[in-house]
Design a protein around this motif. Structure first.
Motif: not given
Length: 215
Positions: A120-121, A149-151, A153-154, A156-158, A160-161
């Motif tokens: 993620l970062k 960090w909310d999660c 990896t990127q 996972e973030k996408e 969730k969104e």
């Protein structure tokens, strides 16, 4: 095999009398000598056996893990029975700014791997490390910036969104329907029976006039 070919060419050279045949044999002799020279030296038998032993049998991909975080680190916990008994060099982690991969060699005759891409970062490669505990590997990814960090990896973030967007609707009944559809699609037979029953009951109440709105 190449050495035997070279010996035979040398023997033929001693018997050859015609210039053209000798030239061909001389060229082949030179080619074989160069090929033999460029071959890697054969490994001693002990080294071959040791390499086979360190690689173990076959490779298993690790999918189960847990994680948490502090201000400075993201911590990934991987459970592997008996991992503490391995030599330290058999547990390798390679870090980049946005990824890491883990390789565990020859644990009970198997190799284990895990790869995380598109973290993620960014992380600090130099500040990241791994620790071996009883039946557990702890991968410590040092954050470049001290932020939550909310999660992991990127991706996972996408994901969730997208999920949030599917439920975030001005019509509450539509949002409820989206949730029910997802639960029905992913649920087992018992879950599907429960949802079907609730749906039938809500329809019956609506027809009786108990529920004025269509849910």
């Amino acid at each position: 095999q190449l050495q035997k070919d070279l010996e035979e060419v040398k023997e033929l050279l001693t018997k050859a009398t015609r210039k053209r045949v000798r030239d061909v044999l001389v060229a082949e002799k030179h080619r074989l000598e160069m090929e033999i020279k460029n071959q890697p030296p054969p490994k001693p038998k002990d080294a071959v056996e040791e390499e086979k032993s360190s690689l173990g049998g076959y490779t298993v991909k690790i999918n189960n893990y847990g994680w948490d975080q502090s201000d400075k680190f993201v911590k990934i916990y991987i459970s592997l029975n008996g991992v503490q008994k391995l030599p330290a060099e058999n547990v390798q982690v390679n870090f980049t700014e946005r990824s890491f991969d883990l390789l565990v060699k020859n644990l009970n005759g198997k190799n284990y791997t895990m790869t995380f891409n598109n973290l993620l970062k960014p992380i600090s490669v130099e500040g990241s490390s791994r620790k071996i505990k009883t039946d557990t590997i702890l991968v410590m990814c040092k954050k470049k910036r001290e932020e939550k960090w909310d999660c992991l990896t990127q991706v996972e973030k996408e994901s969730k969104e997208k999920e949030k967007a599917a439920y975030d609707t001005t019509d509450p009944s539509e949002g409820l329907m989206n949730i029910l559809k997802k639960m029905y699609a992913e649920g087992d037979d018992e879950m599907k029976r429960t949802i079907n029953k609730a749906w039938v009951e809500s329809r019956e109440k609506q027809y009786k006039g108990d529920i004025p709105m269509d849910i």
